[in-house]
Every structure is written in C-alpha cells, then in structure tokens.
Scaffold this active site. Structure first.
Site, PDB file in Angstrom:
ATOM      1  CB  ALA A  73      -0.887  -0.010   1.235  1.00 37.13           C
ATOM      2  N   GLY A 118       0.661  -4.966   0.935  1.00 40.01           N
ATOM      3  CA  GLY A 118      -0.545  -5.030   0.101  1.00 40.01           C
ATOM      4  C   GLY A 118      -0.316  -5.752  -1.220  1.00 40.01           C
ATOM      5  CD  GLU A 121      -2.212  -7.309   3.139  1.00 34.58           C
ATOM      6  OE1 GLU A 121      -1.789  -6.185   2.766  1.00 34.58           O
ATOM      7  OE2 GLU A 121      -2.813  -7.476   4.209  1.00 34.58           O
ATOM      8  CD  GLU A 141       1.826  -5.394   5.828  1.00 40.56           C
ATOM      9  OE1 GLU A 141       2.595  -6.340   6.134  1.00 40.56           O
ATOM     10  OE2 GLU A 141       1.076  -5.428   4.847  1.00 40.56           O
TER      11      GLU A 141
HETATM   12  N1  CO8 Z   1       4.568   3.160  -0.877  1.00 37.18           N
HETATM   13  C1  CO8 Z   1       4.962   4.323  -1.446  1.00 37.18           C
HETATM   14  N2  CO8 Z   1       6.082   4.448  -2.193  1.00 37.18           N
HETATM   15  C2  CO8 Z   1       6.847   3.370  -2.367  1.00 37.18           C
HETATM   16  C3  CO8 Z   1       6.508   2.121  -1.812  1.00 37.18           C
HETATM   17  C4  CO8 Z   1       5.302   2.036  -1.038  1.00 37.18           C
HETATM   18  N3  CO8 Z   1       4.869   0.886  -0.500  1.00 37.18           N
HETATM   19  N4  CO8 Z   1       7.456   1.220  -2.143  1.00 37.18           N
HETATM   20  C5  CO8 Z   1       8.355   1.891  -2.893  1.00 37.18           C
HETATM   21  N5  CO8 Z   1       7.988   3.182  -3.039  1.00 37.18           N
HETATM   22  C6  CO8 Z   1       8.698   4.228  -3.767  1.00 37.18           C
HETATM   23  C7  CO8 Z   1       9.921   4.701  -3.025  1.00 37.18           C
HETATM   24  O1  CO8 Z   1       9.584   5.647  -2.036  1.00 37.18           O
HETATM   25  C8  CO8 Z   1      10.743   5.278  -4.155  1.00 37.18           C
HETATM   26  O2  CO8 Z   1      10.274   6.572  -4.459  1.00 37.18           O
HETATM   27  P1  CO8 Z   1      11.330   7.754  -4.832  1.00 37.18           P
HETATM   28  O3  CO8 Z   1      12.084   7.247  -6.042  1.00 37.18           O
HETATM   29  O4  CO8 Z   1      10.457   8.915  -5.116  1.00 37.18           O
HETATM   30  O5  CO8 Z   1      12.217   7.898  -3.636  1.00 37.18           O
HETATM   31  C9  CO8 Z   1      10.403   4.383  -5.336  1.00 37.18           C
HETATM   32  O6  CO8 Z   1       9.186   3.728  -4.999  1.00 37.18           O
HETATM   33  C10 CO8 Z   1      11.450   3.339  -5.597  1.00 37.18           C
HETATM   34  O7  CO8 Z   1      11.667   2.656  -4.384  1.00 37.18           O
HETATM   35  P2  CO8 Z   1      13.134   2.409  -3.793  1.00 37.18           P
HETATM   36  O8  CO8 Z   1      14.064   3.487  -4.209  1.00 37.18           O
HETATM   37  O9  CO8 Z   1      12.974   2.167  -2.324  1.00 37.18           O
HETATM   38  O10 CO8 Z   1      13.496   1.070  -4.571  1.00 37.18           O
HETATM   39  P3  CO8 Z   1      14.523  -0.052  -4.092  1.00 37.18           P
HETATM   40  O11 CO8 Z   1      14.709  -0.948  -5.276  1.00 37.18           O
HETATM   41  O12 CO8 Z   1      15.717   0.531  -3.436  1.00 37.18           O
HETATM   42  O13 CO8 Z   1      13.727  -0.857  -2.926  1.00 37.18           O
HETATM   43  C11 CO8 Z   1      11.804  -1.959  -1.987  1.00 37.18           C
HETATM   44  C12 CO8 Z   1      12.591  -1.588  -3.266  1.00 37.18           C
HETATM   45  C13 CO8 Z   1      12.634  -2.936  -1.157  1.00 37.18           C
HETATM   46  C14 CO8 Z   1      10.527  -2.622  -2.433  1.00 37.18           C
HETATM   47  C15 CO8 Z   1      11.530  -0.686  -1.151  1.00 37.18           C
HETATM   48  O14 CO8 Z   1      10.994   0.312  -2.020  1.00 37.18           O
HETATM   49  C16 CO8 Z   1      10.561  -0.894  -0.047  1.00 37.18           C
HETATM   50  O15 CO8 Z   1      10.940  -1.430   1.002  1.00 37.18           O
HETATM   51  N6  CO8 Z   1       9.287  -0.464  -0.223  1.00 37.18           N
HETATM   52  C17 CO8 Z   1       8.294  -0.523   0.808  1.00 37.18           C
HETATM   53  C18 CO8 Z   1       7.802  -1.945   0.975  1.00 37.18           C
HETATM   54  C19 CO8 Z   1       6.779  -2.008   2.098  1.00 37.18           C
HETATM   55  O16 CO8 Z   1       7.078  -1.762   3.244  1.00 37.18           O
HETATM   56  N7  CO8 Z   1       5.528  -2.405   1.756  1.00 37.18           N
HETATM   57  C20 CO8 Z   1       4.479  -2.515   2.686  1.00 37.18           C
HETATM   58  C21 CO8 Z   1       3.748  -1.227   2.832  1.00 37.18           C
HETATM   59  S1  CO8 Z   1       2.530  -1.258   4.097  1.00 37.18           S
HETATM   60  C22 CO8 Z   1       1.242  -2.106   3.418  1.00 37.18           C
HETATM   61  O17 CO8 Z   1       1.298  -2.581   2.313  1.00 37.18           O
HETATM   62  C23 CO8 Z   1       0.048  -2.220   4.275  1.00 37.18           C
HETATM   63  C24 CO8 Z   1      -1.138  -2.819   3.520  1.00 37.18           C
HETATM   64  C25 CO8 Z   1      -2.385  -2.723   4.337  1.00 37.18           C
HETATM   65  C26 CO8 Z   1      -2.837  -1.314   4.546  1.00 37.18           C
HETATM   66  C27 CO8 Z   1      -4.155  -1.349   5.232  1.00 37.18           C
HETATM   67  C28 CO8 Z   1      -4.621   0.034   5.618  1.00 37.18           C
HETATM   68  C29 CO8 Z   1      -5.936  -0.083   6.337  1.00 37.18           C
END
Ligand code: CO8
Length: 267
Positions: A73, A118, A121, A141
């Site tokens: 998400a 997500g 999921e 998460e």
């Molecule tokens: N949300 C927003 N932006 C994201 C996300 C995300 N989940 N994942 C990546 N991005 C963005 C980064 O911020 C980055 O943006 P920018 O270039 O502007 O800085 C761009 O995508 C590229 O990402 P990275 O530079 O980090 O790319 P890497 O190759 O270095 O890393 C990863 C890739 C490992 C996937 C890393 O981006 C990462 O850890 N992302 C987050 C993963 C995460 O924690 N996902 C879970 C999120 S929480 C969730 O899903 C909850 C679901 C349920 C919600 C329910 C609400 C009620």
C-alpha cells in the site's frame, strides 16, 4: 472500457491482462488505484468475452524493467492517516480484493517482482499465483508499526498455515519465489521471461473448459472453505445440481460417450 491513470488493461483471446502501473512508486496501491481496480474488475466481470484475468505489475521508472509486482500500500498516502481514514482505506481495498476472489472469472496473479505488504495481499486474493524467479514475498507491516490490513493476517494463514504466516508477519522477512513455492504460497515458479507466457498458457487451458462450470466450482470452493464439512458437501451437491442444468453438461458428457470433442458454449 474505462480510462485509467494507474492501470493498463489489454484483452485478447478471452484473457484480460490487468497491469498495475505506478512506476514512480513500484506500483504501490494508493486510493486512486484501488478505485480504478474496482472499476476495471466490475467492467471485466460484466464482459462475457473474458474468462480469465491475469493481474501483474507494470514496469518501473528507472530502466523500464519489471522489478515490482506491487510494493505494498502507498506509505506516503498512509503516513498521516487517522484511525477512521485507515479503516476507510482498508474497506476500500476489500471491495476489489473480494472481487478478485469471488468474481465469475478465474484470476491469476503473475507476480513479477516485489509482492510486499498489500502486494502480497492482492496476490493472495487471486485464485492462482505464478511467480517469476526474481519475485519476493513479504509482509513488512509490523516494521512500519502497523499490521497487514488488506486481508494478510487472514489469507496468509489460510494459504500457508498459521505458523509460517506468523513467522512472516512477526519477522517481516521476505521470502524468495522458491521458498514461496515450497510453502504453497505460489502455484508455480518460472524464469522471468517466461512468466506471462506461462500465465497465458494456463489461462488458455482454463478458457478451453466449461467457463460456467468453472465459475460454479469456484463458488463451491470459496463458499465451502469456512464451512463445516457436512454442510460444505451438501452445498457442493446443490451446486452440482446447478451445473447439471446446463447445455455444457449434456454436451460434455454426450461428447465423451460419442468419442468426440465437446463443443462447450459456457452455459
Ligand atoms: N509506498 C509508497 N512508495 C513506495 C513504496 C510504497 N509501498 N514502495 C516503494 N515506493 C517508492 C519509493 O519511495 C521510491 O520513491 P522515490 O524514487 O520517489 O524515492 C520508489 O518507490 C522506488 O523505491 P526504492 O528506491 O525504495 O526502490 P529499491 O529498489 O531501493 O527498494 C523496496 C525496493 C525494497 C521494495 C523498497 O521500495 C521498499 O521497502 N518499499 C516498501 C515496501 C513495504 O514496506 N511495503 C508494505 C507497505 S505497508 C502495506 O502494504 C500495508 C497494507 C495494508 C494497509 C491497510 C490500511 C488499512
């Protein structure tokens, strides 16, 4: 079909390929994307010419490579959520997620990279998951101070068992495609370049069967999963009766007895 900012939809040969495409955020799911998914899946469900939906991730921004299915998400959208907004966001997601799970058509997640939070999921909401070798799965998460909120605490345990689900959710460790296959989280793992062809080949095989019968079988599996076995088998018998009321049943069985190919017309 509707115009989308964050989705790409291609339909050919009874198969819809729906790509989640937010290259700036590794295809993370924000509210707009969830709304668009709902619209797209509603439109797909209404179309008789689509029998299988393949859900996948679009290319990322840097090198046009396909490194992410869905990276979760959208954290930037969620960071300032109040409790009420978070609940609304979760309920918004549950609509397209339940559509993937329960819609008439078969849904296949072609997981082509990160399937985190997500992303894992939404893959789990699909009927079948095929992963490329570079795919990874995780529920990170709790490291963000939240819990999986798009069904992850429920669907992961149902798919891989409670012990493995708890380990993934409590440690936030990602697993690779081979491990996801080993624990039953994905149905198949293939080389990256073979992913879409493999998903389409499976979709084509599914399209060649009676699609009405498949929709009834899907309902039987989904509805019976949480029932006690006695009521579930009775429910199955009722749906078997429904399937027996169709042209396809007469044609399928007659064709077998006449030793010819069946001409199934999907009703
Ligand atoms: N949300 C927003 N932006 C994201 C996300 C995300 N989940 N994942 C990546 N991005 C963005 C980064 O911020 C980055 O943006 P920018 O270039 O502007 O800085 C761009 O995508 C590229 O990402 P990275 O530079 O980090 O790319 P890497 O190759 O270095 O890393 C990863 C890739 C490992 C996937 C890393 O981006 C990462 O850890 N992302 C987050 C993963 C995460 O924690 N996902 C879970 C999120 S929480 C969730 O899903 C909850 C679901 C349920 C919600 C329910 C609400 C009620």
């Amino acid at each position: 079909m509707g115009e989308f900012n964050n989705l790409k939809l291609e339909v050919a040969d009874e198969i819809a390929v729906l790509s989640i495409s937010r290259p700036a955020a590794l295809n993370a799911l924000n509210s707009e994307t969830l709304d668009e998914l709902n619209v797209a899946l509603t439109e797909i469900e209404a179309r008789d010419d689509i029998k299988v939906v393949i859900l996948t991730g679009g290319p990322d921004k840097k090198d046009n490579a396909f490194k992410s299915f869905v990276a979760g998400a959208d954290i930037a959208e969620m960071v300032n959520f109040t409790a009420a907004e978070a609940r609304k966001f979760g309920m918004k997601a549950s609509v397209p997620f339940f559509k993937l799970m329960n819609m008439r058509q078969v849904t296949i997640a072609a997981v082509n990279g990160f399937a985190l939070g997500g992303g894992c999921e939404i893959a789990m909401a699909c009927d079948i998951r095929i992963a490329s070798e570079n795919a990874s799965f995780g529920q990170p998460e709790t490291g963000l101070g939240i819990i999986p909120g798009f069904g992850g605490t429920q669907r992961l345990a149902r798919l891989v068992g409670m012990g493995r689900a708890k380990e993934m959710i409590f440690t936030c460790d990602s697993i690779d495609a081979a491990e996801a296959y080993r624990i039953g989280l994905v149905n198949k793992v293939v080389a990256k370049e073979e992913l879409m062809d493999t998903a389409k080949a499976m979709a084509k095989k599914i399209c060649s069967k009676g699609s009405y019968a498949i929709s009834v079988a899907k309902a039987a599996i989904n509805n019976g999963y949480d029932m006690d076995i006695k009521n579930a088998v009775e429910m199955e018998a009722n749906l078997f009766g429904v399937a027996c009321s169709t042209h396809d049943k007469t044609e399928g069985m007659t064709a077998f007895l006449e030793r010819r190919a069946a001409d199934l017309t999907d009703f």
